[in-house]
Design an enzyme around this catalytic site. Structure first.
Site, mmCIF file in Angstrom:
data_model
loop_
_atom_site.group_PDB
_atom_site.id
_atom_site.type_symbol
_atom_site.label_atom_id
_atom_site.label_comp_id
_atom_site.label_asym_id
_atom_site.label_seq_id
_atom_site.Cartn_x
_atom_site.Cartn_y
_atom_site.Cartn_z
ATOM 1 N N HIS A 114 44.334 8.159 -4.160
ATOM 2 C CA HIS A 114 44.502 8.636 -5.541
ATOM 3 C C HIS A 114 45.917 9.201 -5.726
ATOM 4 C CE1 HIS A 114 44.187 11.002 -9.196
ATOM 5 N NE2 HIS A 114 43.210 10.183 -9.521
ATOM 6 N N GLU B 176 44.761 2.542 -11.467
ATOM 7 C CA GLU B 176 44.960 3.838 -12.112
ATOM 8 C C GLU B 176 46.456 4.089 -12.292
ATOM 9 O OE1 GLU B 176 41.631 6.784 -10.886
ATOM 10 O OE2 GLU B 176 42.413 5.978 -9.021
HETATM 11 P P1 PGA Z 1 41.545 11.359 -16.163
HETATM 12 O O1 PGA Z 1 41.637 11.072 -14.608
HETATM 13 O O2 PGA Z 1 40.346 10.590 -16.684
HETATM 14 O O3 PGA Z 1 41.366 12.848 -16.261
HETATM 15 O O4 PGA Z 1 42.811 10.877 -16.787
HETATM 16 C C1 PGA Z 1 41.517 9.748 -14.207
HETATM 17 C C2 PGA Z 1 41.928 9.508 -12.804
HETATM 18 O O5 PGA Z 1 42.373 10.396 -12.084
HETATM 19 O O6 PGA Z 1 41.790 8.339 -12.427
#
Ligand code: PGA
Length: 256
Positions: free
Chosen positions: A98, A169
């Site tokens: 992540h 992401e």
């Molecule tokens: P968020 O986080 O929905 O708060 O933007 C998404 C992520 O970390 O993938």
């Protein structure tokens, strides 16, 4: 047909007591999402609440998993958590790579690859997060994403790739103040990832999108070519909103 996957990571939120309340609210709200719905759900609580997830979610249709894992199976790694520990707590999933881990802990592709390999060897399904760190043109963003994939998953056997979920992401679409990336951009990246996985022999690639997902946009997001599911941060902290996201676009939902 690939089953859709809708999941949330709580990041560093909720004590174990709060986790129990959350699960008790969520489970009845999603009880109508059955095997036949073709949609699977998961929650990634902090390590400290995985035991609560096991108590509250066992027997439900909501799977659970962890937000990170160490690349070694055991040893002198103060503060870390191993894949066998996650398996022992009934985890089905673990996320690696992540952007918040990459930024805060310097996790680079090599380490993310080692984490993924260890978790896969322990039988976990691994959610590999990939994405460009700043807004780029489609072509450049695709190059970044494919580079991540090659570095993290290049050495993974085809058969094992079916236990991988790739989460696209884009860093710039994550977190407070951000909005989800444009649909065409998301779709282009998701299809590129899908193509990469298929070319390496995956038989049922799963590519989900994360970055400011909320219930209003989810049905449309899930209709974009290449989007097999969504990965939710902030909006998933409210079980009612996560349940709305989980139902988005389902014929029987009546909720979106
Ligand atoms: P968020 O986080 O929905 O708060 O933007 C998404 C992520 O970390 O993938």
């Amino acid at each position: 047909m690939t089953r859709q996957l809708v999941g949330t990571s709580w990041k560093m939120n909720f004590t174990s007591t709060e986790a129990r309340e959350y699960f008790r609210r969520l489970v009845p709200l999603v009880a109508d999402i059955t095997e036949a719905t073709g949609r699977d759900l998961f929650v990634l609580p902090p390590f400290t609440s995985l035991w609560v997830a096991r108590e509250e979610l066992a027997g439900s249709r909501v799977a659970w998993g962890a937000q990170d894992v160490h690349e070694n199976l055991a040893g002198a790694h103060t503060g870390d958590v191993s894949a066998p520990m996650l398996v022992d707590l009934g985890c089905r999933f673990v996320e690696v790579g992540h952007p918040e881990r990459r930024r805060a802990y310097g996790d680079r592709d090599g380490r993310v690859a080692a984490k993924a390999a260890t978790a896969l060897s322990c039988g976990l399904e691994v959610i590999v997060s990939v994405g460009e760190s700043r807004r780029l043109q489609e072509r450049d963003a695709r190059a970044v994403v494919l580079r991540h994939l090659g570095a993290v998953l290049g050495g993974v056997d085809a058969i094992v790739l079916d236990r991988v979920v790739v989460a696209y992401e884009p860093w710039w679409a994550i977190g407070a103040g951000a909005t989800h990336a444009p649909f065409e951009h998301i779709s282009a990246m998701q299809l590129a990832v899908r193509g990469w996985l298929l070319a390496r022999g995956a038989s049922s690639p799963r590519v989900i999108y994360g970055g400011s997902v909320e219930s209003g946009a989810t049905a449309a997001l899930l209709r974009q070519p290449g989007v097999d599911g969504v990965f939710v941060g902030r909006a998933g902290l409210d079980p009612a909103e996560f349940a709305r996201i989980a139902h988005a676009g389902l014929a029987h939902a009546g909720l979106d």
